[in-house]
Design a protein around this motif. Structure first.
Motif, PDB file in Angstrom:
ATOM      1  N   MET A 215      -8.474  20.748 -40.243  1.00  0.00           N
ATOM      2  CA  MET A 215      -8.399  19.108 -40.301  1.00  0.00           C
ATOM      3  C   MET A 215      -9.005  18.374 -41.356  1.00  0.00           C
ATOM      4  O   MET A 215      -9.162  17.285 -41.715  1.00  0.00           O
ATOM      5  N   TYR A 216     -10.062  19.444 -42.035  1.00  0.00           N
ATOM      6  CA  TYR A 216     -10.755  18.815 -43.262  1.00  0.00           C
ATOM      7  C   TYR A 216     -10.320  19.408 -44.406  1.00  0.00           C
ATOM      8  O   TYR A 216     -10.700  19.279 -45.549  1.00  0.00           O
ATOM      9  N   ILE A 217      -8.806  19.843 -44.338  1.00  0.00           N
ATOM     10  CA  ILE A 217      -8.350  20.604 -45.577  1.00  0.00           C
ATOM     11  C   ILE A 217      -7.141  19.733 -45.894  1.00  0.00           C
ATOM     12  O   ILE A 217      -6.680  19.420 -46.932  1.00  0.00           O
ATOM     13  N   GLY A 218      -6.350  19.617 -44.816  1.00  0.00           N
ATOM     14  CA  GLY A 218      -4.839  18.761 -44.924  1.00  0.00           C
ATOM     15  C   GLY A 218      -3.770  19.892 -45.166  1.00  0.00           C
ATOM     16  O   GLY A 218      -3.523  20.405 -44.471  1.00  0.00           O
ATOM     17  N   ALA A 219      -3.106  19.766 -46.329  1.00  0.00           N
ATOM     18  CA  ALA A 219      -2.034  20.475 -46.503  1.00  0.00           C
ATOM     19  C   ALA A 219      -2.495  22.210 -46.678  1.00  0.00           C
ATOM     20  O   ALA A 219      -3.644  22.210 -47.330  1.00  0.00           O
ATOM     21  N   LEU A 220      -1.881  22.950 -45.959  1.00  0.00           N
ATOM     22  CA  LEU A 220      -2.494  24.283 -45.816  1.00  0.00           C
ATOM     23  C   LEU A 220      -1.646  25.349 -46.391  1.00  0.00           C
ATOM     24  O   LEU A 220      -2.182  26.518 -46.231  1.00  0.00           O
ATOM     25  N   ASP A 221      -0.582  25.115 -47.265  1.00  0.00           N
ATOM     26  CA  ASP A 221      -0.034  26.567 -47.886  1.00  0.00           C
ATOM     27  C   ASP A 221      -0.974  26.972 -48.794  1.00  0.00           C
ATOM     28  O   ASP A 221      -0.985  28.454 -48.986  1.00  0.00           O
ATOM     29  N   GLY A 222      -1.813  26.311 -49.495  1.00  0.00           N
ATOM     30  CA  GLY A 222      -2.877  26.916 -50.397  1.00  0.00           C
ATOM     31  C   GLY A 222      -3.636  27.776 -49.747  1.00  0.00           C
ATOM     32  O   GLY A 222      -3.837  29.056 -50.152  1.00  0.00           O
ATOM     33  N   ILE A 223      -4.418  27.648 -48.845  1.00  0.00           N
ATOM     34  CA  ILE A 223      -5.291  28.361 -47.912  1.00  0.00           C
ATOM     35  C   ILE A 223      -4.623  29.387 -47.306  1.00  0.00           C
ATOM     36  O   ILE A 223      -5.072  30.771 -47.174  1.00  0.00           O
ATOM     37  N   GLY A 234      -1.428  43.924 -41.566  1.00  0.00           N
ATOM     38  CA  GLY A 234      -1.593  43.994 -39.924  1.00  0.00           C
ATOM     39  C   GLY A 234      -3.010  43.148 -39.881  1.00  0.00           C
ATOM     40  O   GLY A 234      -3.410  43.117 -38.564  1.00  0.00           O
ATOM     41  N   GLY A 235      -3.555  42.673 -40.674  1.00  0.00           N
ATOM     42  CA  GLY A 235      -4.810  41.868 -40.498  1.00  0.00           C
ATOM     43  C   GLY A 235      -4.476  40.716 -39.890  1.00  0.00           C
ATOM     44  O   GLY A 235      -3.124  40.096 -39.649  1.00  0.00           O
ATOM     45  N   VAL A 236      -5.554  40.016 -39.043  1.00  0.00           N
ATOM     46  CA  VAL A 236      -5.113  38.981 -38.079  1.00  0.00           C
ATOM     47  C   VAL A 236      -5.911  37.673 -38.790  1.00  0.00           C
ATOM     48  O   VAL A 236      -6.864  37.708 -39.288  1.00  0.00           O
ATOM     49  N   PHE A 237      -4.756  36.572 -38.336  1.00  0.00           N
ATOM     50  CA  PHE A 237      -5.720  35.265 -38.840  1.00  0.00           C
ATOM     51  C   PHE A 237      -5.580  34.377 -37.732  1.00  0.00           C
ATOM     52  O   PHE A 237      -4.439  34.129 -37.182  1.00  0.00           O
ATOM     53  N   ALA A 238      -6.573  33.973 -37.263  1.00  0.00           N
ATOM     54  CA  ALA A 238      -6.816  33.096 -36.337  1.00  0.00           C
ATOM     55  C   ALA A 238      -7.629  31.629 -36.686  1.00  0.00           C
ATOM     56  O   ALA A 238      -8.551  31.913 -37.117  1.00  0.00           O
ATOM     57  N   PHE A 239      -6.901  30.678 -36.249  1.00  0.00           N
ATOM     58  CA  PHE A 239      -7.398  29.535 -36.653  1.00  0.00           C
ATOM     59  C   PHE A 239      -6.959  28.395 -35.517  1.00  0.00           C
ATOM     60  O   PHE A 239      -6.246  28.538 -34.643  1.00  0.00           O
ATOM     61  N   SER A 240      -7.475  27.282 -35.789  1.00  0.00           N
ATOM     62  CA  SER A 240      -7.071  26.167 -34.931  1.00  0.00           C
ATOM     63  C   SER A 240      -6.865  24.900 -35.858  1.00  0.00           C
ATOM     64  O   SER A 240      -7.255  24.676 -36.969  1.00  0.00           O
ATOM     65  N   VAL A 241      -6.076  23.787 -35.230  1.00  0.00           N
ATOM     66  CA  VAL A 241      -5.725  22.688 -35.690  1.00  0.00           C
ATOM     67  C   VAL A 241      -5.797  21.447 -34.702  1.00  0.00           C
ATOM     68  O   VAL A 241      -5.419  21.998 -33.594  1.00  0.00           O
ATOM     69  N   GLU A 242      -5.940  20.317 -35.082  1.00  0.00           N
ATOM     70  CA  GLU A 242      -5.531  19.075 -34.375  1.00  0.00           C
ATOM     71  C   GLU A 242      -3.951  18.984 -34.226  1.00  0.00           C
ATOM     72  O   GLU A 242      -3.483  19.107 -35.146  1.00  0.00           O
ATOM     73  N   ARG A 243      -3.440  18.735 -33.042  1.00  0.00           N
ATOM     74  CA  ARG A 243      -2.018  18.734 -32.594  1.00  0.00           C
ATOM     75  C   ARG A 243      -1.403  17.473 -33.264  1.00  0.00           C
ATOM     76  O   ARG A 243      -1.929  16.415 -32.653  1.00  0.00           O
ATOM     77  N   HIS A 244      -0.487  17.389 -34.110  1.00  0.00           N
ATOM     78  CA  HIS A 244       0.352  16.160 -34.124  1.00  0.00           C
ATOM     79  C   HIS A 244       1.631  16.436 -33.627  1.00  0.00           C
ATOM     80  O   HIS A 244       2.371  17.146 -33.826  1.00  0.00           O
ATOM     81  N   ALA A 245       2.088  15.392 -32.635  1.00  0.00           N
ATOM     82  CA  ALA A 245       3.261  15.595 -31.765  1.00  0.00           C
ATOM     83  C   ALA A 245       4.337  14.907 -32.521  1.00  0.00           C
ATOM     84  O   ALA A 245       5.592  14.919 -32.025  1.00  0.00           O
ATOM     85  N   GLY A 246       4.251  14.244 -33.752  1.00  0.00           N
ATOM     86  CA  GLY A 246       5.404  13.559 -34.217  1.00  0.00           C
ATOM     87  C   GLY A 246       6.172  14.331 -35.152  1.00  0.00           C
ATOM     88  O   GLY A 246       5.924  15.488 -35.499  1.00  0.00           O
ATOM     89  N   ASP A 249       4.953  16.462 -40.848  1.00  0.00           N
ATOM     90  CA  ASP A 249       4.145  17.884 -41.063  1.00  0.00           C
ATOM     91  C   ASP A 249       2.725  17.679 -40.736  1.00  0.00           C
ATOM     92  O   ASP A 249       2.381  18.412 -40.069  1.00  0.00           O
ATOM     93  N   LEU A 250       2.063  16.633 -41.307  1.00  0.00           N
ATOM     94  CA  LEU A 250       0.499  16.357 -40.904  1.00  0.00           C
ATOM     95  C   LEU A 250       0.340  14.861 -41.083  1.00  0.00           C
ATOM     96  O   LEU A 250       1.245  14.009 -42.042  1.00  0.00           O
ATOM     97  N   VAL A 251      -0.381  14.565 -40.675  1.00  0.00           N
ATOM     98  CA  VAL A 251      -0.952  13.037 -40.490  1.00  0.00           C
ATOM     99  C   VAL A 251      -2.432  13.060 -40.677  1.00  0.00           C
ATOM    100  O   VAL A 251      -3.310  13.882 -40.301  1.00  0.00           O
ATOM    101  N   LEU A 252      -2.981  11.923 -41.352  1.00  0.00           N
ATOM    102  CA  LEU A 252      -4.113  11.660 -41.455  1.00  0.00           C
ATOM    103  C   LEU A 252      -4.638  10.629 -40.231  1.00  0.00           C
ATOM    104  O   LEU A 252      -3.961   9.456 -40.211  1.00  0.00           O
ATOM    105  N   ARG A 253      -5.561  10.957 -39.551  1.00  0.00           N
ATOM    106  CA  ARG A 253      -5.898  10.190 -38.506  1.00  0.00           C
ATOM    107  C   ARG A 253      -6.884   9.057 -38.732  1.00  0.00           C
ATOM    108  O   ARG A 253      -7.739   9.281 -39.695  1.00  0.00           O
ATOM    109  N   PRO A 254      -7.274   8.007 -37.903  1.00  0.00           N
ATOM    110  CA  PRO A 254      -8.466   7.172 -38.207  1.00  0.00           C
ATOM    111  C   PRO A 254      -9.903   7.765 -38.527  1.00  0.00           C
ATOM    112  O   PRO A 254     -10.705   7.307 -38.904  1.00  0.00           O
TER     113      PRO A 254
END
Length: 301
Positions: A215-223, A234-246, A249-254
């Motif tokens: 949520m402090y990076i924004g667009a995520l293709d690069g990372i 076979g390596g594992v990538f585990a992460f969280s994001v804030e969910r946008h239901a609209g 692709d992504l929105v900047l919140r207040p």
């Protein structure tokens, strides 16, 4: 890095600013802005004073004046540690940027480090490290050689990873966060890193985590591409994001954090060679008393 100046350095100016804050707290936003503007005439180089003036104008509905005040901040703080580019985007005075200014993220977490654990866990009921650890365990792999904790902060995620990682490496943009993490003694290696520009050794890691980071990076293709190159097959990538239901692709919140849609996350992962193992919606914390929905994601390369 020199801290942001919350004081103007002039007693008279600070006193006027304090009165302005009192007016703001009583919802007299226009009067607060007028008083703060008068104070800034005596201290025109006080960047954080201009930042607060912009917030007073914003609360009063005077968005043109808010934008003018925040543009003055950018003249005084070109690296944008206060994060006014995000504020300008939120009021429509600038296009929404794909990523926040790195200097803003660094300054934010440097000043937050001392109270970070208590504020998140006790006040905001922060659950991401536990949710991610549980999701990783359910993946069926009980042990990892090198685990990399992106945006490790004070080490809340690292404490959960320590029992399952032979070598644990943490990266964070904030020196103060790293200092707190170092005191916990759970990492073999801690590195001050900007995730916008970070580089990894190819095919060196078995697990990469990012707890409440994207949520402090924004667009995520690069990372995502960089993580894919860092993981062994076979390596594992585990992460969280804030969910946008609209539909976006992504929105900047207040809150000046980004939220991401499930479709966007699946697309990013697929484009970068990942298979989704699990993707679940959870309440990840509270913000101003309201529950924040997030996505807990586990994928493998």
């Amino acid at each position: 890095m020199k801290p942001l100046e919350t004081s103007s350095g002039d007693l008279l100016v600070d006193r006027r600013a304090d009165y302005a804050e009192m007016l703001f707290a009583s919802s007299d936003y226009a009067a607060a802005a007028e008083l703060m503007l008068g104070a800034l005439e005596l201290a025109p180089a006080w960047a954080m004073g201009w930042f607060r003036l912009g917030e007073f104008h914003e609360a009063a509905g005077a968005l043109d004046q808010a934008a003018e005040a925040w543009r003055m901040v950018l003249k005084l703080e070109p690296s944008d540690r206060p994060g006014v580019a995000l504020k300008l985007a939120l009021i429509g005075a600038l296009p929404v940027i794909d990523a926040p200014p790195s200097a803003f993220v660094e300054a934010l977490f440097d000043q937050y480090a001392a109270k970070f654990d208590d504020a998140l866990v006790r006040t905001l009921e922060y659950r991401v490290p536990d949710l991610l650890a549980e999701a990783i365990r359910s993946h069926g792999r009980g042990r990892f050689g090198l685990a990399i904790d992106l945006g490790c902060g004070t080490g809340l995620m690292g404490e959960r990873l320590r029992p399952i990682a032979e070598i644990l490496e943490g990266h964070d943009i904030s020196a103060e966060m790293l200092r707190k993490a170092r005191g916990k003694g759970v990492y073999e290696r801690l590195v001050k890193s900007d995730l916008q520009t970070i580089q990894f050794a190819p095919e060196s890691a078995d697990l990469v985590t990012a707890a409440d980071v994207f949520m402090y990076i924004g667009a995520l293709d690069g990372i995502a591409a960089k993580v894919a190159s860092a993981l062994r097959g076979g390596g594992v990538f585990a992460f969280s994001v804030e969910r946008h239901a609209g539909p976006e692709d992504l929105v900047l919140r207040p809150s000046r954090r980004y939220a991401h849609s499930e479709a966007y996350m699946r697309g990013v992962l697929a484009r970068n060679g990942f298979t989704v193992v699990s993707l679940e919606m959870h309440i990840i914390r509270r913000d101003r008393g309201e529950p924040v929905e997030g996505l807990i994601v586990v994928a493998h390369r």
